[in-house]
Scaffold this motif. Structure first.
Motif: not given
Length: 623
Positions: A474-477, A514-517, A521-523, A527-535
């Motif tokens: 939750n804190m990460v989100l 990533r989906y929300n922003l 927003f950034t590169n 950052s290595g973050v995977g593909e965006p996903l909605s809730r």
């Protein structure tokens, strides 16, 4: 009392209701002070009983004032209106012993008070006289109490420090006996006595023994024992007179004392009310975790109600016994179990002074456990003499301060960034997002604040790194979506916050952020973050994963069941044995032809056909 030599006392001779004459006569009640040190009693133990059983009082010749402890005439109602009685009543309310009439008269003379009751004065009204008398009595009492406090300073003058046989600080009271060794005493449980009989414990034991020995043909006293717990119930009406058991043989692992217990009535039964290896009743589980809907929980709820009804029905059946029994001992595992006995549907009252608890722990309620508990309760125990407690010396405040260990205080922090780091880490661990946002705004801190000291937070230099490593989903989100932390920042090892976590739910929090922003927003690639996903996508993925795990679990369970059935079949066949092969039954002719070769068999068959033809021809000729 004649001197008796110590001897070996058998356990069977220590039954408190049927003591041998030598042991009964040798008992002496032990009196202790507040430190459990033995003291000599001021009065003989039968002093109160002698006063109560005075024949003059029984005939009504004398009355007795319990407050002033003096004898009065039958028409002595005037005594209760005197100043002497009122003064002793005030002393009693202040926990002081009463004084005699002569002491009161001397006290009044020293205070120059002619009449406290106002009977010689007719000028004042009754209310004024009463108020004046009250003030005079109060002033005399206050002066006397002050003098007694000064004179008794440093001595044990409080009620809780007075010597008594109840100052043992244990569930037992102790008796001395010349038949025992020097450091040995006999102990009886306090729970065996009522509130009034425990004040004269020795006389009560003597009365118990005389009532059984002198009136053998009359009804013998009895008590009730009840135990309930874990769905098990055991109850009995036990007589105070033992059975006459000869010999020393045991039966069903029972001692000689347990075999001699005489049950007038007894009953045991069991209901399935607790889940095996889980503990606790179903009602307690429902109150703590909510009501379950399984078949087992419904069965346990039904059995709890049935158990309550069974116990209360038994109590009503035993009502004639319960009205006359001297003691009622109840062992209940919980308050709900205890309420079964004092419910409105039973004949027992919660204020009944006969109801007591066992002063020791017991095992599962069974008939044998009832006998064992009764023997432990009603037999005197040979114990070591209680030792007095050593009073600790009072030390001064300075010595206490000198000996007191130094309090561990947190090291002083001079760097304000370290103070901010402690507060932020504390709020992160507690997942207090509103407080964290408020703290950042109040102190004008950047969301990418570098945690200090740097050598301690080398792997987690930012709050996002720390939350990711600790698995705070939750804190990460919130740090990404709300506070917009930079996910491309790397630690000393060159890893981003995404690289520090291995938990799926935390990675899904990064993808939802990533989906929300948005991609602008950034590169996100760096950052290595995977593909965006909605809730909704995350919930769908989690549902599919849950179904897959459920199907795998069901498949594994099916495999285990089939393997268990196969193993059961093989075990059954192994126990059955190989058996015998049954051959089909054949005629003697067939068994004979089996040993012939083909030519011999053909010749034999031709002969059989020829004989059959001859038989048919003879049959036709006879017709």
């Amino acid at each position: 009392m004649t001197d008796l030599k110590p001897r070996v006392i058998k356990n069977n001779d220590l039954y408190v209701f049927q003591l041998p004459e030598d042991i009964l006569n040798s008992l002496q009640l032990m009196v202790f002070d507040s430190s459990v040190a033995e003291v000599e009693p001021d009065k003989p133990s039968n002093f109160v009983e002698t006063k109560r059983e005075s024949p003059k009082e029984e005939q009504g010749v004398l009355g007795r004032c319990g407050t002033c402890e003096i004898e009065s005439k039958p028409d002595g109602k005037e005594h209760y209106k005197t100043d002497f009685h009122r003064f002793n009543l005030k002393r009693k309310l202040n926990d002081f012993e009463p004084i005699s009439l002569s002491e009161f008269e001397k006290l009044v003379e020293n205070d120059d008070v002619e009449s406290l009751s106002g009977s010689d004065s007719n000028s004042d009204s009754e209310d004024d006289i009463y108020d004046e008398d009250k003030d005079k009595l109060s002033s005399i009492l206050e002066d006397q109490l002050a003098n007694m406090t000064v004179s008794n300073e440093g001595e044990n003058s409080n009620e809780d420090q007075r010597a008594s046989h109840l100052n043992t600080r244990s569930p037992q009271i102790f008796f001395k006996s010349q038949l025992l060794q020097k450091d040995e005493v006999l102990a009886a449980y306090k729970a065996l006595f009522s509130r009034s009989s425990i004040e004269v414990a020795l006389e009560t034991i003597q009365k118990w023994n005389h009532s059984i020995s002198e009136k053998p043909n009359e009804e013998v006293p009895y008590s009730a024992l009840f135990m309930v717990g874990g769905g098990h119930f055991a109850g009995a009406i036990v007589s105070h007179k033992r059975l006459n058991i000869k010999g020393s043989m045991t039966k069903n692992n029972e001692t000689l004392q347990e075999r001699s217990v005489q049950f007038l009535e007894h009953k045991t039964f069991h209901r399935y009310t607790t889940r095996r290896k889980q503990g606790g009743s179903q009602s307690a589980m429902d109150n703590s975790k909510g009501k379950a809907n399984s078949a087992g929980s419904s069965l346990r709820r039904y059995n709890e109600i049935a158990l309550r009804m069974d116990i209360q029905q038994l109590l009503n059946q035993w009502q004639p016994y319960l009205k006359k029994c001297q003691n009622i001992f109840i062992r209940a595992k919980s308050t709900s179990d205890r309420k079964i006995f004092i419910d409105s549907n039973t004949c027992l009252d919660k204020n009944d002074q006969r109801i007591r608890s066992f002063p020791f722990t017991t095992k599962r309620p069974t008939g044998h456990e009832l006998k064992k508990a009764w023997c432990q309760l009603t037999y005197l125990h040979v114990n070591n003499k209680p030792k007095a407690e050593v009073k600790k010396e009072v030390v001064t405040e300075k010595s206490n301060e000198a000996k007191a260990p130094p309090q561990m205080s947190a090291p002083e922090v001079s760097d304000p960034n370290e103070i901010h780091t402690r507060e932020l880490i504390s709020l992160l661990k507690k997942s207090r997002a509103p407080a964290l946002i408020s703290y950042l705004r109040k102190n004008n801190l950047d969301v990418n604040f570098a945690l200090k000291p740097a050598d301690e937070y080398l792997q987690t230099p930012t709050m996002l790194h720390y939350a990711s490593q600790q698995g705070l989903r939750n804190m990460v989100l919130i740090l990404l979506s709300n506070l917009k932390c930079d996910p491309t920042m790397k630690n000393g090892a060159g890893k981003t916050s995404w690289d520090l976590t291995k938990k799926t739910d935390v990675k899904q929090a990064f993808q939802m952020a990533r989906y929300n922003l948005g991609e602008q927003f950034t590169n996100w690639a760096s950052s290595g973050v995977g593909e965006p996903l909605s809730r909704e996508d995350v919930e769908s993925i989690n549902d599919q994963e849950k179904k897959r795990l459920d199907s795998e679990q069901a498949h594994l369970i099916e495999q285990e069941l089939s393997a268990a059935k196969e193993k059961q079949r093989l075990d059954k066949e192994a126990r059955r044995g190989p058996g015998k092969i049954l051959m089909p039954q054949i005629s003697s002719l067939q068994r004979n032809t089996n040993s012939l070769n083909d030519d011999q068999r053909m010749r034999l068959m031709r002969e059989q056909r020829a004989r059959a033809a001859e038989a048919r021809m003879k049959l036709n000729a006879n017709r």
